[in-house]
Write an enzyme that holds these catalytic residues in place. Structure first.
Site, PDB file in Angstrom:
ATOM      1  N   TYR A 313       0.800  -1.130  -0.174  1.00 36.76           N
ATOM      2  CA  TYR A 313      -0.165  -0.076   0.132  1.00 36.76           C
ATOM      3  C   TYR A 313       0.906   1.295  -0.163  1.00 36.76           C
ATOM      4  O   TYR A 313       0.683   1.995   1.079  1.00 36.76           O
ATOM      5  CB  TYR A 313      -1.045  -0.089   1.224  1.00 36.76           C
ATOM      6  CG  TYR A 313      -1.601  -1.453   1.168  1.00 36.76           C
ATOM      7  CD1 TYR A 313      -3.089  -1.260   0.722  1.00 36.76           C
ATOM      8  CD2 TYR A 313      -1.194  -2.154   2.197  1.00 36.76           C
ATOM      9  CE1 TYR A 313      -3.507  -2.582   1.105  1.00 36.76           C
ATOM     10  CE2 TYR A 313      -1.873  -3.657   2.275  1.00 36.76           C
ATOM     11  CZ  TYR A 313      -3.335  -3.458   1.537  1.00 36.76           C
ATOM     12  OH  TYR A 313      -3.897  -4.899   1.895  1.00 36.76           O
ATOM     13  N   GLU A 334       1.030  -1.321  -4.990  1.00 32.22           N
ATOM     14  CA  GLU A 334      -0.009  -0.260  -4.555  1.00 32.22           C
ATOM     15  C   GLU A 334      -1.075  -0.520  -5.741  1.00 32.22           C
ATOM     16  O   GLU A 334      -0.737  -0.824  -7.031  1.00 32.22           O
ATOM     17  CB  GLU A 334       0.649   0.976  -4.902  1.00 32.22           C
ATOM     18  CG  GLU A 334      -0.245   2.234  -5.085  1.00 32.22           C
ATOM     19  CD  GLU A 334      -1.216   2.640  -4.269  1.00 32.22           C
ATOM     20  OE1 GLU A 334      -1.154   2.743  -2.787  1.00 32.22           O
ATOM     21  OE2 GLU A 334      -2.403   2.682  -4.672  1.00 32.22           O
ATOM     22  N   CYS A 407      -4.491   3.996   9.954  1.00 36.10           N
ATOM     23  CA  CYS A 407      -5.290   5.185  10.397  1.00 36.10           C
ATOM     24  C   CYS A 407      -6.647   4.750  11.031  1.00 36.10           C
ATOM     25  O   CYS A 407      -7.517   5.588  11.244  1.00 36.10           O
ATOM     26  CB  CYS A 407      -5.534   6.100   9.142  1.00 36.10           C
ATOM     27  SG  CYS A 407      -6.468   5.154   7.917  1.00 36.10           S
TER      28      CYS A 407
HETATM   29  N1  SAH Z   1       1.858   4.396   2.425  1.00 32.86           N
HETATM   30  C1  SAH Z   1       1.367   5.589   1.555  1.00 32.86           C
HETATM   31  C2  SAH Z   1      -0.204   5.355   1.273  1.00 32.86           C
HETATM   32  C3  SAH Z   1      -0.925   5.050   2.210  1.00 32.86           C
HETATM   33  S1  SAH Z   1      -2.554   5.255   1.936  1.00 32.86           S
HETATM   34  C4  SAH Z   1       1.650   7.020   2.226  1.00 32.86           C
HETATM   35  O1  SAH Z   1       1.889   6.846   3.400  1.00 32.86           O
HETATM   36  O2  SAH Z   1       1.539   7.872   1.673  1.00 32.86           O
HETATM   37  C5  SAH Z   1      -3.140   3.599   1.607  1.00 32.86           C
HETATM   38  C6  SAH Z   1      -2.842   3.397   0.040  1.00 32.86           C
HETATM   39  O3  SAH Z   1      -3.472   2.125  -0.267  1.00 32.86           O
HETATM   40  C7  SAH Z   1      -3.434   4.157  -1.004  1.00 32.86           C
HETATM   41  O4  SAH Z   1      -2.549   4.849  -2.048  1.00 32.86           O
HETATM   42  C8  SAH Z   1      -4.455   3.276  -1.877  1.00 32.86           C
HETATM   43  O5  SAH Z   1      -4.490   3.757  -3.253  1.00 32.86           O
HETATM   44  C9  SAH Z   1      -3.874   1.939  -1.602  1.00 32.86           C
HETATM   45  N2  SAH Z   1      -4.755   0.577  -1.754  1.00 32.86           N
HETATM   46  C10 SAH Z   1      -5.889   0.498  -1.454  1.00 32.86           C
HETATM   47  N3  SAH Z   1      -6.304  -0.690  -1.758  1.00 32.86           N
HETATM   48  C11 SAH Z   1      -5.322  -1.392  -2.117  1.00 32.86           C
HETATM   49  C12 SAH Z   1      -5.195  -2.717  -2.248  1.00 32.86           C
HETATM   50  N4  SAH Z   1      -6.029  -3.580  -2.355  1.00 32.86           N
HETATM   51  N5  SAH Z   1      -3.927  -3.013  -2.703  1.00 32.86           N
HETATM   52  C13 SAH Z   1      -2.973  -2.184  -2.943  1.00 32.86           C
HETATM   53  N6  SAH Z   1      -3.073  -1.146  -2.407  1.00 32.86           N
HETATM   54  C14 SAH Z   1      -4.065  -0.578  -2.057  1.00 32.86           C
END
Ligand code: SAH
Length: 452
Positions: A313, A334, A407
């Site tokens: 993610y 991601e 979060c």
């Molecule tokens: N670590 C990053 C983003 C965290 S937010 C930061 O701190 O900036 C969570 C992220 O998970 C988002 O970018 C969203 O697009 C992604 N996401 C949501 N569902 C997902 C999935 N099933 N597989 C991979 N990524 C996912």
């Protein structure tokens, strides 16, 4: 006792829910009341009753908490941008630790937890680097502000308190320009009008500003003049974008973006690294808070130069690129394709070549790494937490440490329980306050594999 709607009661605030509401029990029946603090005695009026709980409105504070502070602008509570603004900041931090503790005890069934004090901000106001402000007609005037909590009623605002002042100023200037050219504001009831939202994003370290005009229609009254005025009145703008959202939906951004002026991105920094951020990219809305969060997460991970690290993610690669400076290699996964493109660009921008990014659902992609055992896994999922199939594959992969950033302490506690039952010991929990004045809390959990 037979509780009745509209009746007044005197009660003692026993606790704070994870949504930031005080809990008053009347004959054992919980009533949630906004704007209160645990240990206060209050008078409340019941506004709604459900089967097992109800909601009350604060009528009078009979015995105030010593940490109650005067609220100079009540709009933050009315709109939900600063619902905890009446609580002294040091107490907000203690309450957030308690929200985390409650989740891990009640949902995760953990005992003897090692929870560190919540890390807070030096200045807990004006911390947001992004604002998405709806535009509506209020009476005969085009206004910007936020909705009264739980309604579609726009409350006009000029000082938002939790956003950087330059963001507030930019919103007000754009609003005045839209008024000058008499652009019709969006009306969701009839699905007419042109301008829906003004989105402003600002690099905390760079001062660069991105303005996104979210419109219902492609054609906008006097768009050329509006563009010229924004450029001349807000010289910090490096990117002015029109986003078209034709649908009758609560989602703010639509799928079509047109660059009206400047670049298709702006830049900000995290722990000394530079990041390109596009209109649709996720970037933590509190830059300093994010630095603090990632710094702690990396400190807890204690990455060695021989380690192969997973960042699941990963968004635009903020954590992965920081981890790459310590690790042998980092793999970021991601779901959003554009975020992965930005992550790759950000790697090049920062001259980092030991990181590999892949776009797709984490729960699917992780299956591809079964012959590439990770030493450390960092995960930062959205509010709904980890997919059970992701947890299963991660455990099978067998990293010696899992650093779980979240979060939402409820889903984090739920997932940590599964990880604890699968051979990972929950060593430490570190809450970080990225959203002062609200009930939101970010939290890092460190898990270590028990069988080496
Ligand atoms: N670590 C990053 C983003 C965290 S937010 C930061 O701190 O900036 C969570 C992220 O998970 C988002 O970018 C969203 O697009 C992604 N996401 C949501 N569902 C997902 C999935 N099933 N597989 C991979 N990524 C996912």
């Amino acid at each position: 006792m037979n509780l009745k709607k509209n009746d007044h009661y005197i009660g003692y605030v026993e606790d704070l829910t994870s949504q930031g509401m005080g809990v008053v029990k009347i004959d054992g029946f919980p009533i949630f009341v906004d704007g209160t603090i645990p240990e206060e005695e209050i008078e409340l009026r019941i506004v709604s009753l459900k089967k097992t709980y109800g909601y009350g409105k604060l009528i009078k504070i009979i015995k105030a908490h010593e940490n109650r502070v005067e609220v100079k602008d009540d709009l933050g509570r009315q709109t939900g941008t600063a619902p905890l603004g009446h609580i002294k900041y040091s107490m907000q931090l203690r309450l957030k630790k308690k929200i985390v503790k409650d989740s891990f005890e009640r949902i995760g069934k953990f005992e003897n937890l090692n929870i560190s004090p919540t890390i807070g901000m030096v200045n807990p106001w004006q911390y947001r680097n992004k604002a998405q402000v709806p535009v509506r007609m209020v009476g005969a005037r085009l206004e910007t502000g936020y909705f009264r909590r739980g309604t579609n009623e726009l409350i006009p605002m000029e000082n938002y308190h939790t956003q950087h002042v330059q963001i507030d100023e930019t919103i007000n200037k754009v609003r005045d320009i839209l008024r000058k050219y008499e652009v019709p504001a969006y009306d969701p009831d009839s699905h007419t009008g042109q301008i829906r939202h003004i989105v402003v994003r600002r690099g905390f370290y760079t001062g660069q500003i991105m303005v996104i005009l979210v419109t219902r229609t492609e054609k906008v009254t006097k768009l050329d003049q509006i563009k010229e005025e924004i450029i001349s009145q807000v010289p910090e703008v490096v990117s002015l974008v029109q986003n078209i959202n034709e649908k009758n939906t609560n989602k703010i951004l639509g799928n079509t973006t047109k660059i009206l002026y400047g670049k298709d991105h702006y830049e900000d920094e995290i722990l000394g690294l530079r990041f390109k951020i596009s209109p649709q990219s996720f970037f933590q809305v509190n830059t300093q808070g994010a630095e603090s969060l990632y710094y702690q997460a990396l400190k807890m991970a204690k990455i060695k130069a021989t380690d192969i690290v997973l960042d699941a993610y990963c968004g635009i690669g903020t954590i992965a690129l920081n981890a790459a400076q310590k690790a042998k290699e980092v793999h970021g996964i991601e779901i959003i394709e554009e975020a992965i493109e930005s992550a790759r660009e950000n790697a090049t921008l920062n001259k980092i070549d030991n990181v590999y990014f892949k776009a797709g659902p984490a729960e699917k992609l992780i299956q591809n790494y079964q012959d590439k055992p990770f030493d450390i896994a960092i995960v930062d999922p959205p509010r709904k937490g980890l997919d059970p199939s992701f947890i299963e594959a991660l455990v099978e992969n067998g990293p010696r440490k899992i650093v779980y950033i979240s979060c939402n302490p409820s889903t984090q506690a739920r997932d940590c329980k599964i990880l604890a039952e699968s051979g990972y010991k929950l060593e430490q929990i570190q809450p970080v306050d990225m959203f002062p004045m609200t009930h939101h809390v970010e939290c890092i959990a460190l898990l270590q594999r028990e069988i080496m």
